[in-house]
Write an enzyme that holds these catalytic residues in place. Sequence first.
Site, mmCIF file in Angstrom:
data_model
loop_
_atom_site.group_PDB
_atom_site.id
_atom_site.type_symbol
_atom_site.label_atom_id
_atom_site.label_comp_id
_atom_site.label_asym_id
_atom_site.label_seq_id
_atom_site.Cartn_x
_atom_site.Cartn_y
_atom_site.Cartn_z
ATOM 1 N N PHE A 53 0.919 -0.891 -0.036
ATOM 2 C CA PHE A 53 -0.068 -0.010 0.117
ATOM 3 C C PHE A 53 0.977 1.326 0.127
ATOM 4 O O PHE A 53 1.820 1.227 0.683
ATOM 5 C CB PHE A 53 -0.956 -0.041 1.112
ATOM 6 C CG PHE A 53 -1.858 1.010 1.162
ATOM 7 C CD1 PHE A 53 -3.277 0.570 0.334
ATOM 8 C CD2 PHE A 53 -2.263 1.939 1.788
ATOM 9 C CE1 PHE A 53 -4.036 1.544 0.183
ATOM 10 C CE2 PHE A 53 -3.174 3.088 1.703
ATOM 11 C CZ PHE A 53 -4.226 2.663 0.842
ATOM 12 N N ALA A 86 1.160 -1.530 5.896
ATOM 13 C CA ALA A 86 2.007 -1.108 7.158
ATOM 14 C C ALA A 86 1.481 -1.933 8.372
ATOM 15 O O ALA A 86 2.145 -2.554 9.140
ATOM 16 C CB ALA A 86 2.004 0.320 7.634
ATOM 17 N N TYR A 87 0.126 -2.036 8.366
ATOM 18 C CA TYR A 87 -0.320 -2.787 9.858
ATOM 19 C C TYR A 87 0.112 -4.321 9.678
ATOM 20 O O TYR A 87 0.356 -4.987 10.727
ATOM 21 C CB TYR A 87 -1.815 -2.697 9.566
ATOM 22 C CG TYR A 87 -2.717 -3.413 10.924
ATOM 23 C CD1 TYR A 87 -2.826 -2.483 11.826
ATOM 24 C CD2 TYR A 87 -3.102 -4.788 10.889
ATOM 25 C CE1 TYR A 87 -3.402 -2.932 13.185
ATOM 26 C CE2 TYR A 87 -3.738 -5.239 12.148
ATOM 27 C CZ TYR A 87 -3.914 -4.364 13.113
ATOM 28 O OH TYR A 87 -4.442 -4.814 14.153
ATOM 29 N N GLU A 88 0.211 -4.885 8.636
ATOM 30 C CA GLU A 88 0.897 -6.304 8.516
ATOM 31 C C GLU A 88 2.505 -6.305 8.503
ATOM 32 O O GLU A 88 3.105 -7.420 8.749
ATOM 33 C CB GLU A 88 0.330 -6.941 7.181
ATOM 34 C CG GLU A 88 -0.923 -6.927 7.081
ATOM 35 C CD GLU A 88 -1.831 -5.824 6.533
ATOM 36 O OE1 GLU A 88 -2.956 -5.715 6.967
ATOM 37 O OE2 GLU A 88 -1.364 -5.111 6.246
ATOM 38 N N ALA A 147 4.524 3.409 4.459
ATOM 39 C CA ALA A 147 4.067 4.988 4.619
ATOM 40 C C ALA A 147 2.604 4.973 4.948
ATOM 41 O O ALA A 147 1.760 4.316 4.503
ATOM 42 C CB ALA A 147 4.168 5.575 2.976
ATOM 43 N N VAL A 148 2.470 5.527 6.027
ATOM 44 C CA VAL A 148 1.046 5.745 6.285
ATOM 45 C C VAL A 148 0.698 7.173 6.353
ATOM 46 O O VAL A 148 1.284 8.131 7.066
ATOM 47 C CB VAL A 148 1.098 5.134 8.001
ATOM 48 C CG1 VAL A 148 -0.643 5.469 8.443
ATOM 49 C CG2 VAL A 148 1.454 3.848 8.188
ATOM 50 N N ILE A 149 -0.448 7.572 5.702
ATOM 51 C CA ILE A 149 -0.577 9.060 5.360
ATOM 52 C C ILE A 149 -1.970 9.229 6.145
ATOM 53 O O ILE A 149 -3.084 8.646 5.771
ATOM 54 C CB ILE A 149 -0.682 9.057 3.841
ATOM 55 C CG1 ILE A 149 0.696 8.887 3.246
ATOM 56 C CG2 ILE A 149 -1.056 10.759 3.566
ATOM 57 C CD1 ILE A 149 0.813 8.755 1.505
ATOM 58 N N HIS A 192 -8.187 6.307 11.446
ATOM 59 C CA HIS A 192 -7.311 4.996 10.915
ATOM 60 C C HIS A 192 -5.938 5.027 11.063
ATOM 61 O O HIS A 192 -5.135 4.367 11.437
ATOM 62 C CB HIS A 192 -7.977 4.726 9.413
ATOM 63 C CG HIS A 192 -7.378 3.479 8.828
ATOM 64 N ND1 HIS A 192 -6.404 3.566 7.836
ATOM 65 C CD2 HIS A 192 -7.589 2.128 9.016
ATOM 66 C CE1 HIS A 192 -5.958 2.433 7.658
ATOM 67 N NE2 HIS A 192 -6.774 1.605 8.165
ATOM 68 N N ARG A 250 10.047 12.913 1.908
ATOM 69 C CA ARG A 250 10.921 12.005 2.780
ATOM 70 C C ARG A 250 11.232 10.842 2.008
ATOM 71 O O ARG A 250 11.842 9.970 2.717
ATOM 72 C CB ARG A 250 10.040 11.544 4.113
ATOM 73 C CG ARG A 250 10.155 12.748 4.890
ATOM 74 C CD ARG A 250 8.852 12.855 5.935
ATOM 75 N NE ARG A 250 9.046 14.021 6.888
ATOM 76 C CZ ARG A 250 8.615 15.248 6.412
ATOM 77 N NH1 ARG A 250 7.995 15.307 5.230
ATOM 78 N NH2 ARG A 250 8.716 16.213 7.449
#
EC number: 2.5.1.78
Length: 144
Positions: free
Chosen positions: A21, A56-58, A80-82, A88, A127
């Site tokens: 993701f 990212a959760y996994e 990357a968590v946006i 969430h 980044r």
Amino acid sequence: MKLLKGVDCTSCCIAIVIARFNSFINENLLSGAINALQRKGQVKAENITVIRCPGAYELPLAAQQIAKQGNYDAIIAIGAVIRGGTPHFDFVAGECNKGLAQVALEYQTPVAFGVLTVDSIEQAIERAGTKMGNKGEEAALSAL
């Protein structure tokens, strides 16, 4: 006092777990990580294993399965968590962070945190190899 002036990891085995993701960001982070491992750590290409997982959760579960094998000197987690308009982001970012730290402690294997937690796509792009550097490269250097 002995001063170490470089890193020689020619015999190191490194695993990189990367989220699919947000791959348009993560692939740049992966390139930065591999570049740092090979150029600065002298890690051989055949000693770098890349494992992809959904998001990212996994990442913590993937890192745990790798650490459990005991075949790797370090693990690098990339994702990357946006932030969006819902909570969430907080759940995913927090659990990813805690889970990866738990893996490192439980298996006594370094787990470098190359997961961006940002407020916007623009911040993620900055980044992932532009004006704020490449956090994948920084995570690889931390692993070395």
